[in-house]
Write an enzyme that holds these catalytic residues in place. Structure first.
Site, PDB file in Angstrom:
ATOM      1  N   GLU A   1       0.821  -1.208   0.000  1.00 49.00           N
ATOM      2  CA  GLU A   1       0.000   0.000   0.000  1.00 49.00           C
ATOM      3  C   GLU A   1       0.856   1.260   0.000  1.00 49.00           C
ATOM      4  O   GLU A   1       0.570   2.212  -0.729  1.00 49.00           O
ATOM      5  CB  GLU A   1      -0.906   0.032   1.251  1.00 49.00           C
TER       6      GLU A   1
ATOM      7  N   CYS B   1      -2.772  -3.023   7.322  1.00 48.75           N
ATOM      8  CA  CYS B   1      -2.347  -2.981   8.719  1.00 48.75           C
ATOM      9  C   CYS B   1      -2.525  -1.556   9.254  1.00 48.75           C
ATOM     10  O   CYS B   1      -2.955  -0.655   8.522  1.00 48.75           O
ATOM     11  CB  CYS B   1      -0.879  -3.404   8.834  1.00 48.75           C
TER      12      CYS B   1
ATOM     13  N   CYS C   1      -0.507   1.126   7.214  1.00 47.22           N
ATOM     14  CA  CYS C   1      -1.072   1.398   5.892  1.00 47.22           C
ATOM     15  C   CYS C   1      -2.440   2.053   5.987  1.00 47.22           C
ATOM     16  O   CYS C   1      -2.760   2.938   5.189  1.00 47.22           O
ATOM     17  CB  CYS C   1      -1.133   0.104   5.095  1.00 47.22           C
TER      18      CYS C   1
END
Length: 148
Positions: free
Chosen positions: A49, A77, A80
């Site tokens: 990302e 996560c 990101c």
């Protein structure tokens, strides 16, 4: 999502976890691509990302990715999710859910936190089987003893 899956497969040429991402402009053009490069580059921020967001910002010459969609094969996560909120991404579309580290609804829900100044639309589970299989196969074959 198919373009993000192709990016995920590109990560298989290294020892990186096969996660891929693309950023799509408001008019439907892919303006950023990325796959995990943490192992390849020794970069702790080298998530798919982040790589795709950086590429998109470079392509348009602007850090604000207003109106853009981030498409990623695995639920982002916390790092990101925070980055896509700060980049003002309008929508995040992801494939497989990540019960261990997902921050877009599974473990945490960073993107819907009302204390933040931007909350993107979320669409999860798109081609979930394909994205999840890439990761399960990777951990089953490349890193025995690990589970996803």
């Amino acid at each position: 999502m198919r373009a993000a899956l192709a990016e995920a497969r590109a990560a298989l040429t290294t020892s990186d976890v096969p996660v891929g991402a693309v950023v799509v402009s408001p008019v439907g053009e892919i303006i950023g691509r990325g796959h995990n490069i943490r192992e390849a580059d020794g970069d702790p921020t080298g998530h798919a990302e982040i790589v795709a967001l950086r590429a998109a910002a470079g392509a348009i010459g602007e850090w604000r990715l207003s109106g853009c969609t981030l498409v990623v094969t695995l639920e982002p996560c916390t790092m990101c999710a925070g980055a896509l909120v700060m980049a003002r991404v309008a929508r995040v579309v992801f494939g497989a859910y990540d019960d261990k580290a997902g921050a877009v609804g599974s473990l945490w829900d960073v993107v819907r936190d009302r204390r933040l100044n931007h909350r993107p639309e979320v669409v999860g589970g798109v081609l979930e089987t394909e994205g999840g299989a890439l990761i399960r196969d990777f951990f089953g074959n490349a890193r025995p003893g690990s589970d996803f």
